[in-house]
Write an enzyme that holds these catalytic residues in place. Structure first.
Site, PDB file in Angstrom:
ATOM      1  CD1 TRP A   1     -14.782 -33.340  29.700  1.00  0.00           C
ATOM      2  CD2 TRP A   1     -14.309 -35.315  28.622  1.00  0.00           C
ATOM      3  NE1 TRP A   1     -15.127 -33.313  28.306  1.00  0.00           N
ATOM      4  CE2 TRP A   1     -14.786 -34.524  27.659  1.00  0.00           C
ATOM      5  CE3 TRP A   1     -13.961 -36.731  28.004  1.00  0.00           C
ATOM      6  CZ2 TRP A   1     -15.240 -34.766  26.239  1.00  0.00           C
ATOM      7  CZ3 TRP A   1     -14.254 -36.933  26.770  1.00  0.00           C
ATOM      8  CH2 TRP A   1     -14.929 -35.944  25.886  1.00  0.00           C
TER       9      TRP A   1
ATOM     10  CG  ASP B   1      -8.025 -34.286  31.860  1.00  0.00           C
ATOM     11  OD1 ASP B   1      -7.518 -33.463  31.163  1.00  0.00           O
ATOM     12  OD2 ASP B   1      -9.269 -35.077  31.301  1.00  0.00           O
TER      13      ASP B   1
ATOM     14  CE  LYS C   1     -11.418 -29.435  25.090  1.00  0.00           C
ATOM     15  NZ  LYS C   1     -11.010 -30.617  24.467  1.00  0.00           N
TER      16      LYS C   1
END
Length: 359
Positions: free
Chosen positions: A102, A172, A196
């Site tokens: 990511w 992030d 999540k």
């Protein structure tokens, strides 16, 4: 039908109490005679939902008053673009610490916007660890330093973050936000997809220091300008109303448990159960991440042969476990144990791991 033992990496489990409350209010939210999806986002009932979600997140993360809280769309993937579009000033460099797939994607998008480069990386070791803090030195022309606090694929997590930086720290936190208390004041901007730890897919939280909004240029497309959303309480256009409502319910649930500190205690207990089985298995199970970089959210491990891995996953599926397949870049297995995954489900997984190993 019994509930699955859900260890998916995301979207993943929602708290059962949240699902039951949403079910109860499904046809008639708060006496309106409507589902939240049916009401106007300009209506007073939805405005209250939006404001309550904002207030709860501020409370749970102890967000200072000089930060804006935005509810956006497009997931963390859109933030890979919005961050440099809004913060990467001309003549400056976006600096990225690579700790997994990511962060690589975030860097790739930033390079399309302006000058961006790697500040540190553990790619050579297949991302088994987080870089040491003393190895991270932002350049003098840095506009910001970007990190990914938890890495779902490789099972690593930052347990301390760079401090005393002369540039804003951007993070992030899609896969570990609200899993533990954080000091928001150490960050210039935090973003996180909700699917999540915060709610369903379709809503992204952005927490940004107000003075950083001054970097946004008038030439930016309206919807990609943080100021647009800050100036309109995240209601400039039609938001994902159901997702914000479910976000509010998840935050209420987290608050009822005792907030981030209580969640951290539970998360550490859950993670310890699985890591202890891995460490005591005599090499039958092998953790991917280095011990000092292990994630509280995503436990990645391999078995001692592909045949054993295939048998483990097949039997786990028969027993009601879902989402245990590891990512192709690591192989093996992955148990994602986000906030809403009950400790009882983790205990059942560990019991199965012990039984399988013994046989």
């Amino acid at each position: 039908m019994e509930r699955a033992f859900n260890f998916n990496a995301g979207p993943t489990a929602l708290p059962e109490a949240v699902l039951k409350k949403a079910e109860k209010e499904w046809m008639n939210y708060n006496g309106t005679g409507m589902n939240v999806m049916e009401m106007s986002h300009r209506s007073k009932p939805f405005e209250e939902i939006n404001n309550q979600a904002n207030s709860l997140l501020r409370k749970l993360l102890n967000i200072p008053d000089d930060y804006e809280v935005l509810f956006l769309q497009g997931g963390a993937s859109l933030q890979f673009t919005m961050v440099p579009m809004n913060l990467l000033e001309e003549g400056k460099t976006g600096q990225y610490v690579l700790t997994g797939a990511w962060s690589e994607k975030a860097l790739k998008e930033a390079k399309k916007i302006g000058h961006a480069e790697v500040a540190a990386s553990t790619k050579d070791g297949n991302y088994k660890a987080i870089p040491s803090l003393d190895s991270i030195q932002p350049s003098k022309d840095a506009a910001y330093l970007h990190i990914t606090t938890n890495n779902t694929i490789f099972g690593t997590q930052w347990h301390s973050t760079p401090e005393n930086l002369e540039v804003p720290l951007v993070a992030d936190m899609s896969s570990d936000i609200l899993c533990r208390p954080i000091d928001v004041s150490k960050f210039g901007l935090i973003y996180a997809g909700a699917q999540k730890n915060l709610g369903p897919s379709g809503i992204t939280v952005v927490i940004v220091k107000k003075d950083l909004l001054e970097r946004s240029k008038d030439s930016l497309p309206t919807m990609l300008d943080y100021r647009t959303h800050a100036n309109n309480s995240s209601l400039y256009n039609t938001p994902p109303t159901l997702a914000i409502y479910l976000l509010k319910l998840v935050l209420e649930w987290a608050d009822s448990l005792g907030g981030a500190a209580a969640l951290e205690k539970i998360n550490r207990e859950k993670a310890a159960l699985i890591y202890n089985e891995i460490d005591e298995s005599g090499g039958f199970y092998n953790g991917h991440a280095e011990k000092d970089s292990r994630s509280l959210m995503n436990v990645t491990f391999t078995l001692n042969s592909q045949e054993a891995t295939d048998a483990f996953l097949a039997e786990a599926k028969e027993r009601g476990f879902t989402g245990l397949n590891g990512h192709r870049s690591v192989g093996g297995c992955r148990a994602s144990i986000y906030n809403a995954v009950p400790i009882e489900h983790v205990e059942k997984l560990v019991q199965f791991m012990k039984e399988f190993r013994t046989r």
